[in-house]
Enzyme design. Structure first.
Site, PDB file in Angstrom:
ATOM      1  N   ASN A 169       0.878  -1.168   0.000  1.00 24.37           N
ATOM      2  CA  ASN A 169       0.000   0.000   0.000  1.00 24.37           C
ATOM      3  C   ASN A 169       0.916   1.218   0.000  1.00 24.37           C
ATOM      4  O   ASN A 169       1.476   1.569   1.034  1.00 24.37           O
ATOM      5  CB  ASN A 169      -0.894  -0.013   1.248  1.00 24.37           C
ATOM      6  N   GLU A 229      -6.851   4.937   7.678  1.00 28.07           N
ATOM      7  CA  GLU A 229      -6.645   6.351   7.311  1.00 28.07           C
ATOM      8  C   GLU A 229      -7.884   6.905   6.620  1.00 28.07           C
ATOM      9  O   GLU A 229      -8.239   8.071   6.800  1.00 28.07           O
ATOM     10  CB  GLU A 229      -5.379   6.474   6.438  1.00 28.07           C
ATOM     11  N   GLY A 275       2.570   2.737  10.830  1.00 29.39           N
ATOM     12  CA  GLY A 275       3.521   3.834  10.677  1.00 29.39           C
ATOM     13  C   GLY A 275       4.219   4.229  11.964  1.00 29.39           C
ATOM     14  O   GLY A 275       4.872   5.274  12.040  1.00 29.39           O
ATOM     15  N   SER A 332       3.528  -1.707  10.484  1.00 27.91           N
ATOM     16  CA  SER A 332       4.976  -1.762  10.719  1.00 27.91           C
ATOM     17  C   SER A 332       5.597  -3.115  10.359  1.00 27.91           C
ATOM     18  O   SER A 332       6.512  -3.583  11.046  1.00 27.91           O
ATOM     19  CB  SER A 332       5.301  -1.372  12.166  1.00 27.91           C
ATOM     20  N   GLU A 334      -5.306  -4.566  10.707  1.00 27.40           N
ATOM     21  CA  GLU A 334      -4.315  -3.512  10.873  1.00 27.40           C
ATOM     22  C   GLU A 334      -4.606  -2.734  12.158  1.00 27.40           C
ATOM     23  O   GLU A 334      -5.425  -1.806  12.152  1.00 27.40           O
ATOM     24  CB  GLU A 334      -4.370  -2.539   9.685  1.00 27.40           C
ATOM     25  N   HIS A 390      -9.547   1.311   4.856  1.00 27.68           N
ATOM     26  CA  HIS A 390      -8.275   1.525   5.562  1.00 27.68           C
ATOM     27  C   HIS A 390      -8.492   2.515   6.712  1.00 27.68           C
ATOM     28  O   HIS A 390      -9.300   3.433   6.591  1.00 27.68           O
ATOM     29  CB  HIS A 390      -7.219   2.067   4.586  1.00 27.68           C
ATOM     30  N   LYS A 430       0.165   4.222  -0.375  1.00 28.73           N
ATOM     31  CA  LYS A 430      -0.475   5.432   0.180  1.00 28.73           C
ATOM     32  C   LYS A 430      -0.196   6.619  -0.747  1.00 28.73           C
ATOM     33  O   LYS A 430      -0.139   6.432  -1.966  1.00 28.73           O
ATOM     34  CB  LYS A 430      -0.010   5.669   1.620  1.00 28.73           C
TER      35      LYS A 430
END
Ligand code: 13P
Length: 253
Positions: free
Chosen positions: A9, A98, A174, A214, A168, A96, A11
């Site tokens: 991904n 985000e 991150g 991560s 996730e 996701h 992003k």
């Protein structure tokens, strides 16, 4: 029996020019690798170029990071399932964290996208995961169940064969702080149990569940060695061709 699936991904990273040079080197690194499905989900602007370069490759599949559920029309800034299909996109990341946190996506919206993706011949990579606050309150399993039930409403057992779930944990994305293999396995097992309730045990046993948060070359093998971890959804570490290829290789080791 579940073929591992390792997805990048990217992003909001990678220009078209960067995509071209990445693929050139990534292809060399994964040339000897077999038995694992690789997906790259670039930003929308690089999909057409990557599609052209991949030329229908069976080894490296094309993914998108989002889509809208309507067919077409006045939805400024959005992209439809058929637009992705035209470019031979096979997977689409939906829900996701985000998208949920920054852009306010709810389970109800994610559900419409999942249903549309499946009806359009795209395979959703449905992301679920708890925040640190939810984990600290001991609510992670309940959160996963709510997200799965909400996002997968109306999805039949037959359609579940085309769904990939990505666990996730938001606190691991991150941050450099991955879930331990035991924490991840525990969550994946729970996800599979919920999927069995939503469909049946046989169907749930076939669904691939990726871990994301991560993932790096150094921790990939221990995560991927867990019985219910069938792949990885990789953010930061997928931006570098060599490192991402090492994660792919960890899936076959
Ligand atoms: P990182 O690998 O950068 O933690 O991101 C994980 C992720 O969000 C993949 O979708």
């Amino acid at each position: 029996m579940r073929k591992k699936i390792i997805a990048a991904n990217w992003k909001m990273n990678m220009t078209v020019a960067e995509t071209v040079s990445y693929l050139e080197s990534f292809r060399v690194h994964v040339e000897p690798v077999n038995g694992v499905e690789i997906v790259i989900a670039p930003p929308f602007t690089a999909i057409a170029k990557l599609s052209e370069l991949l030329g229908g490759s069976q080894k490296i599949r094309l993914g998108a990071q989002n889509m809208y559920f309507e067919k077409n029309g006045a939805f400024t800034g959005e992209v439809s399932a058929s637009m992705l299909r035209e470019l031979f996109v096979k997977y689409v990341i939906l829900g996701h964290s985000e998208r949920r946190q920054i852009f306010g996506e709810t389970d109800a919206l994610v559900n419409k996208k999942v249903v549309t993706a499946l009806a359009s011949g795209l395979r959703p990579i449905l992301c679920v995961g708890e925040t640190l606050e939810e984990r600290d309150a001991g609510r992670e399993k309940e959160v996963l169940e709510t997200q799965l039930r909400g996002s997968l409403a109306g999805v039949t057992a037959a359609q579940m064969n085309d769904v990939v779930v990505a666990y996730e944990p938001v606190w691991a994305i991150g941050t450099g702080r991955n879930a331990t293999p035991e924490q991840a396995q525990d969550a994946h097992k729970h996800v599979r149990e919920v999927l069995a309730e939503l469909t049946d045990a046989g169907t749930a046993a076939k669904v691939r569940i990726q871990y994301g948060g991560s993932v790096k070359p150094a921790n990939a093998a221990s995560l991927l060695g867990q019985p219910d971890i069938d792949g990885a959804l990789v953010g930061g570490a997928s931006l570098e061709a060599l490192g991402f290829s090492e994660i792919v290789k960890a899936a076959v080791a």
